[in-house]
Design an enzyme around this catalytic site. Structure first.
Site, PDB file in Angstrom:
ATOM      1  N   LYS A  16      50.022  31.008  70.109  1.00 46.57           N
ATOM      2  CA  LYS A  16      50.612  30.540  68.844  1.00 46.57           C
ATOM      3  C   LYS A  16      49.554  30.448  67.737  1.00 46.57           C
ATOM      4  CE  LYS A  16      52.163  26.748  70.764  1.00 46.57           C
ATOM      5  NZ  LYS A  16      51.649  26.991  72.140  1.00 46.57           N
ATOM      6  N   ARG A  91      58.800  20.252  70.846  1.00 48.24           N
ATOM      7  CA  ARG A  91      58.390  20.486  72.221  1.00 48.24           C
ATOM      8  C   ARG A  91      59.470  20.035  73.200  1.00 48.24           C
ATOM      9  NH1 ARG A  91      52.906  21.475  71.382  1.00 48.24           N
ATOM     10  NH2 ARG A  91      51.540  21.325  73.103  1.00 48.24           N
ATOM     11  N   ARG A 130      39.345  29.548  76.545  1.00 45.81           N
ATOM     12  CA  ARG A 130      39.480  29.380  75.083  1.00 45.81           C
ATOM     13  C   ARG A 130      38.294  28.602  74.511  1.00 45.81           C
ATOM     14  NH1 ARG A 130      45.020  27.051  72.688  1.00 45.81           N
ATOM     15  NH2 ARG A 130      44.646  25.299  74.084  1.00 45.81           N
ATOM     16  N   ARG A 164      38.135  22.609  74.011  1.00 44.02           N
ATOM     17  CA  ARG A 164      38.986  21.420  73.927  1.00 44.02           C
ATOM     18  C   ARG A 164      38.935  20.648  75.239  1.00 44.02           C
ATOM     19  NH1 ARG A 164      44.711  23.392  71.511  1.00 44.02           N
ATOM     20  NH2 ARG A 164      45.396  21.857  73.047  1.00 44.02           N
ATOM     21  N   ARG A 175      49.409  19.857  81.847  1.00 41.79           N
ATOM     22  CA  ARG A 175      49.949  20.305  80.546  1.00 41.79           C
ATOM     23  C   ARG A 175      50.956  21.421  80.742  1.00 41.79           C
ATOM     24  NH1 ARG A 175      45.447  22.552  77.211  1.00 41.79           N
ATOM     25  NH2 ARG A 175      46.968  22.887  75.564  1.00 41.79           N
TER      26      ARG A 175
HETATM   27  P1  ADP Z   1      48.277  28.438  71.732  1.00 47.34           P
HETATM   28  O1  ADP Z   1      48.021  28.130  70.272  1.00 47.34           O
HETATM   29  O2  ADP Z   1      49.656  28.983  71.985  1.00 47.34           O
HETATM   30  O3  ADP Z   1      47.938  27.305  72.653  1.00 47.34           O
HETATM   31  P2  ADP Z   1      45.976  30.243  71.440  1.00 47.34           P
HETATM   32  O4  ADP Z   1      46.375  31.087  70.269  1.00 47.34           O
HETATM   33  O5  ADP Z   1      44.954  29.201  71.225  1.00 47.34           O
HETATM   34  O6  ADP Z   1      47.297  29.633  72.147  1.00 47.34           O
HETATM   35  O7  ADP Z   1      45.507  31.246  72.609  1.00 47.34           O
HETATM   36  C1  ADP Z   1      45.042  30.736  73.866  1.00 47.34           C
HETATM   37  C2  ADP Z   1      43.820  31.538  74.330  1.00 47.34           C
HETATM   38  O8  ADP Z   1      44.237  32.867  74.686  1.00 47.34           O
HETATM   39  C3  ADP Z   1      42.743  31.708  73.274  1.00 47.34           C
HETATM   40  O9  ADP Z   1      41.493  31.693  73.922  1.00 47.34           O
HETATM   41  C4  ADP Z   1      43.055  33.085  72.655  1.00 47.34           C
HETATM   42  O10 ADP Z   1      41.878  33.694  72.123  1.00 47.34           O
HETATM   43  C5  ADP Z   1      43.605  33.853  73.845  1.00 47.34           C
HETATM   44  N1  ADP Z   1      44.679  34.802  73.488  1.00 47.34           N
HETATM   45  C6  ADP Z   1      45.609  34.670  72.505  1.00 47.34           C
HETATM   46  N2  ADP Z   1      46.456  35.724  72.502  1.00 47.34           N
HETATM   47  C7  ADP Z   1      46.048  36.538  73.515  1.00 47.34           C
HETATM   48  C8  ADP Z   1      46.519  37.810  74.033  1.00 47.34           C
HETATM   49  N3  ADP Z   1      47.592  38.437  73.491  1.00 47.34           N
HETATM   50  N4  ADP Z   1      45.856  38.349  75.086  1.00 47.34           N
HETATM   51  C9  ADP Z   1      44.777  37.710  75.626  1.00 47.34           C
HETATM   52  N5  ADP Z   1      44.293  36.531  75.197  1.00 47.34           N
HETATM   53  C10 ADP Z   1      44.915  35.943  74.143  1.00 47.34           C
HETATM   54  P1  AMP Z   2      48.583  21.882  71.308  1.00 48.71           P
HETATM   55  O1  AMP Z   2      47.433  21.970  70.359  1.00 48.71           O
HETATM   56  O2  AMP Z   2      49.875  22.336  70.700  1.00 48.71           O
HETATM   57  O3  AMP Z   2      48.300  22.526  72.638  1.00 48.71           O
HETATM   58  O4  AMP Z   2      48.798  20.326  71.596  1.00 48.71           O
HETATM   59  C1  AMP Z   2      47.795  19.545  72.230  1.00 48.71           C
HETATM   60  C2  AMP Z   2      48.399  18.227  72.696  1.00 48.71           C
HETATM   61  O5  AMP Z   2      48.871  17.470  71.571  1.00 48.71           O
HETATM   62  C3  AMP Z   2      49.623  18.359  73.621  1.00 48.71           C
HETATM   63  O6  AMP Z   2      49.258  18.560  74.995  1.00 48.71           O
HETATM   64  C4  AMP Z   2      50.304  17.011  73.392  1.00 48.71           C
HETATM   65  O7  AMP Z   2      49.641  15.963  74.090  1.00 48.71           O
HETATM   66  C5  AMP Z   2      50.070  16.777  71.902  1.00 48.71           C
HETATM   67  N1  AMP Z   2      51.179  17.368  71.103  1.00 48.71           N
HETATM   68  C6  AMP Z   2      51.117  18.439  70.272  1.00 48.71           C
HETATM   69  N2  AMP Z   2      52.323  18.701  69.743  1.00 48.71           N
HETATM   70  C7  AMP Z   2      53.172  17.780  70.247  1.00 48.71           C
HETATM   71  C8  AMP Z   2      54.572  17.521  70.115  1.00 48.71           C
HETATM   72  N3  AMP Z   2      55.360  18.282  69.348  1.00 48.71           N
HETATM   73  N4  AMP Z   2      55.094  16.468  70.800  1.00 48.71           N
HETATM   74  C9  AMP Z   2      54.331  15.691  71.579  1.00 48.71           C
HETATM   75  N5  AMP Z   2      53.016  15.882  71.779  1.00 48.71           N
HETATM   76  C10 AMP Z   2      52.446  16.920  71.116  1.00 48.71           C
END
Ligand code: ADP
Ligand code: AMP
Length: 219
Positions: A16, A91, A130, A164, A175
């Site tokens: 995302k 969520r 990541r 993170r 998670r």
């Molecule tokens: P989200 O915001 O959904 O939690 P991220 O955009 O942070 O996910 O992506 C999670 C990890 O996967 C990051 O390290 C990112 O660089 C990597 N990533 C994102 N898209 C892809 C893809 N299409 N293929 C491989 N790795 C990816």
């Molecule tokens: P994310 O960056 O989206 O992976 O979110 C990191 C953490 O923040 C999650 O594991 C939850 O603990 C909290 N969080 C983010 N978005 C929400 C949401 N919409 N509702 C509840 N908790 C959230």
């Protein structure tokens, strides 16, 4: 389409944040990530941040009252006039209902929900590799999405990166479990609302974005 009121959905690690960075290059709407809002509050040690930290560190969801309030306030800000890109919210179904009410109150109905689908077993590896630029928040992966110049952020030129806390193995599994369970009902809900667009997220980042761009151009 006059507005672009969007949700970017997908399990943790689906891509995302990565796709949001690309969407922002083409569309002038604010990226609203509830996770980013919580992490900023934790960094600033606000009361809300300290409360949210307990849940986030365990990989659980922050309570809905807190999260819904944050989104309601954020969507009332002037920069959402032409649209917004919600990331990580809603969520669960209760949050989806709350968002519908917020949209009605602010006269900002949703235009589309983009669901980036990736199987959970792929996500463990994505999350554990990541890393993030401390200066601008850009996201990278140690194997799949490295900065062009090693040790230097593509976006801002920064040199300081971090992992993170909730991407460490102890938290990742819970998670994913928490979110997998809640994800299916949400997908069904937005399918029934005729707002859902599914994208296969288990491909190269640029291929995933091509699909998303096509969807947004045709909304
Ligand atoms: P989200 O915001 O959904 O939690 P991220 O955009 O942070 O996910 O992506 C999670 C990890 O996967 C990051 O390290 C990112 O660089 C990597 N990533 C994102 N898209 C892809 C893809 N299409 N293929 C491989 N790795 C990816
Ligand atoms: P994310 O960056 O989206 O992976 O979110 C990191 C953490 O923040 C999650 O594991 C939850 O603990 C909290 N969080 C983010 N978005 C929400 C949401 N919409 N509702 C509840 N908790 C959230």
């Amino acid at each position: 389409m006059s507005t672009m009121n969007l949700i970017l959905m997908g399990l943790p690690g689906a891509g995302k944040g990565t796709q949001a960075q690309k969407i922002l290059e083409d569309f002038d709407i604010p990226h609203i990530s509830t996770g980013d809002i919580f992490r900023a509050a934790i960094k600033n040690e606000t009361k809300m941040g300290l409360e949210a930290k307990k849940y986030i560190d365990a990989g659980n969801l922050v309570p809905d009252e807190v999260t819904n309030g944050i989104v309601s306030d954020r969507l009332a800000e002037a920069d959402t006039k032409n649209g917004f890109l919600l990331d990580g919210y809603p969520r669960n179904i209760d949050q989806a209902h709350a968002l519908k009410e917020i949209g009605e109150k602010l006269n900002k109905p949703l235009d589309g929900v983009i669901n980036i689908h990736v199987e959970p077993d792929v996500l463990v590896e994505r999350l554990s590799g990541r890393f993030i630029c401390r200066t601008c928040g850009a996201t990278y992966h140690k194997l799949y999405n490295k900065p062009k110049v090693e040790g230097t952020c593509d976006v801002c030129g920064g040199h300081d990166f971090y992992q993170r806390d909730d991407d460490k193995p102890a938290t990742v599994k819970n998670r994913l479990d928490v979110n997998v369970k809640l994800n299916t009902p949400l997908i069904d809900y937005y399918g029934q609302e005729k707002l859902l667009y599914n994208v296969d997220g288990d491909r190269d980042i640029d291929d995933v974005y091509k699909d998303i761009k096509h969807i947004l151009d045709n909304l």
